[in-house]
Design an enzyme around this catalytic site. Structure first.
Site, mmCIF file in Angstrom:
data_model
loop_
_atom_site.group_PDB
_atom_site.id
_atom_site.type_symbol
_atom_site.label_atom_id
_atom_site.label_comp_id
_atom_site.label_asym_id
_atom_site.label_seq_id
_atom_site.Cartn_x
_atom_site.Cartn_y
_atom_site.Cartn_z
ATOM 1 N N SER A 119 -8.735 7.298 4.322
ATOM 2 C CA SER A 119 -7.430 7.628 3.738
ATOM 3 C C SER A 119 -7.557 7.874 2.237
ATOM 4 C CB SER A 119 -6.433 6.493 3.999
ATOM 5 O OG SER A 119 -6.185 6.331 5.373
ATOM 6 N N ARG A 156 -3.646 3.737 -4.309
ATOM 7 C CA ARG A 156 -3.203 2.783 -3.288
ATOM 8 C C ARG A 156 -1.685 2.864 -3.102
ATOM 9 N NH1 ARG A 156 -5.260 -1.404 -0.303
ATOM 10 N NH2 ARG A 156 -7.318 -1.194 -1.235
ATOM 11 N N HIS A 171 -1.163 5.770 -0.910
ATOM 12 C CA HIS A 171 -1.579 5.364 0.433
ATOM 13 C C HIS A 171 -0.496 4.549 1.123
ATOM 14 C CE1 HIS A 171 -3.746 2.435 3.127
ATOM 15 N NE2 HIS A 171 -4.272 3.564 3.567
#
Length: 226
Positions: free
Chosen positions: A21, A44, A47
């Site tokens: 990812s 992050r 994500h």
């Protein structure tokens, strides 16, 4: 070379999905102006929500990442949150590795009583309670839900000399959310990470703190390697 273990997914399959990812995000994000310490935090966050708008909306005080890492690596740092969701979302094992504890007071009976008596929000009174308990100084403060909590924290910083180690200010919403983050970004005395505009949320606070935990573990391992 040592690699992170505490702040990684617990299974090989989980680690592979997360790393893939991140690689997709790196490939698709395009240009960005974030530094080496800042980008893992923004990545992050992307994500967590699959939203590339956080490339650009996320803003950092110049000292934010280093201040956050210093607080984590110092051990025993408190995390004060505006809502329980942040405390539940943070990995217990990752926090334990750094000797950290979470605190939130939004549903405490005395907080509710004071909010009613003073005609304020519970979030305001929760921040004031954290201050009375001496938990804000040196803490990482995560605000993902309540703009009034962030506005009150700025007041405590400016008027009462409160000094958190880092403020992760990401309240979401339509009433005072953008304004509260702009207010926080005007503070020089305390490092901060904010999301400009209406977007935000507790999941993004969790993502940002998890990213800092990963960076802190990497630094620990570098120190062990000499």
């Amino acid at each position: 070379m040592n690699t992170n273990t505490v702040t990684e997914q617990l299974t090989a399959a989980g680690r592979a999905i997360e790393h893939d990812s991140f690689a997709i995000i790196d490939a698709e994000v395009g240009a960005h102006a974030y530094g080496a310490g800042q980008w893992p935090v923004v990545r992050r966050m992307i994500h967590a929500n699959a939203d590339f708008d956080f490339n650009g909306l996320t803003d950092f005080h110049p000292d934010a990442v280093e201040a956050g890492l210093a607080a984590l690596l110092g051990g025993g740092t408190n995390i004060v949150a505006d809502v329980e969701m942040i405390c539940v979302g943070l990995s217990a094992s990752r926090l334990a590795h750094f000797g950290m504890r979470t605190h939130q007071f939004i549903s405490d009976a005395d907080v509710i009583e004071r909010a009613r008596a003073e005609d304020t929000t519970r979030a305001v009174q929760a921040m004031r309670k954290a201050h009375r308990l001496g938990l804000l100084d040196g803490a990482i403060v995560g605000i993902g839900n309540a703009p009034t909590a962030l506005i009150e924290l700025v007041r405590l910083i400016r008027e009462e000399g409160v000094r958190p180690a880092l403020v992760v200010g990401m309240p979401v919403g339509f009433v005072s959310a953008a304004e509260s983050k702009d207010l926080m970004a005007g503070v020089d005395e305390v490092p901060w990470i904010v999301i400009r505009g209406r977007k935000g949320g507790s999941t993004l606070v969790v993502a940002a703190i998890h990213a800092l935990l990963g960076l802190a573990e990497a630094r620990q391992l570098q120190a062990l390697q000499g």
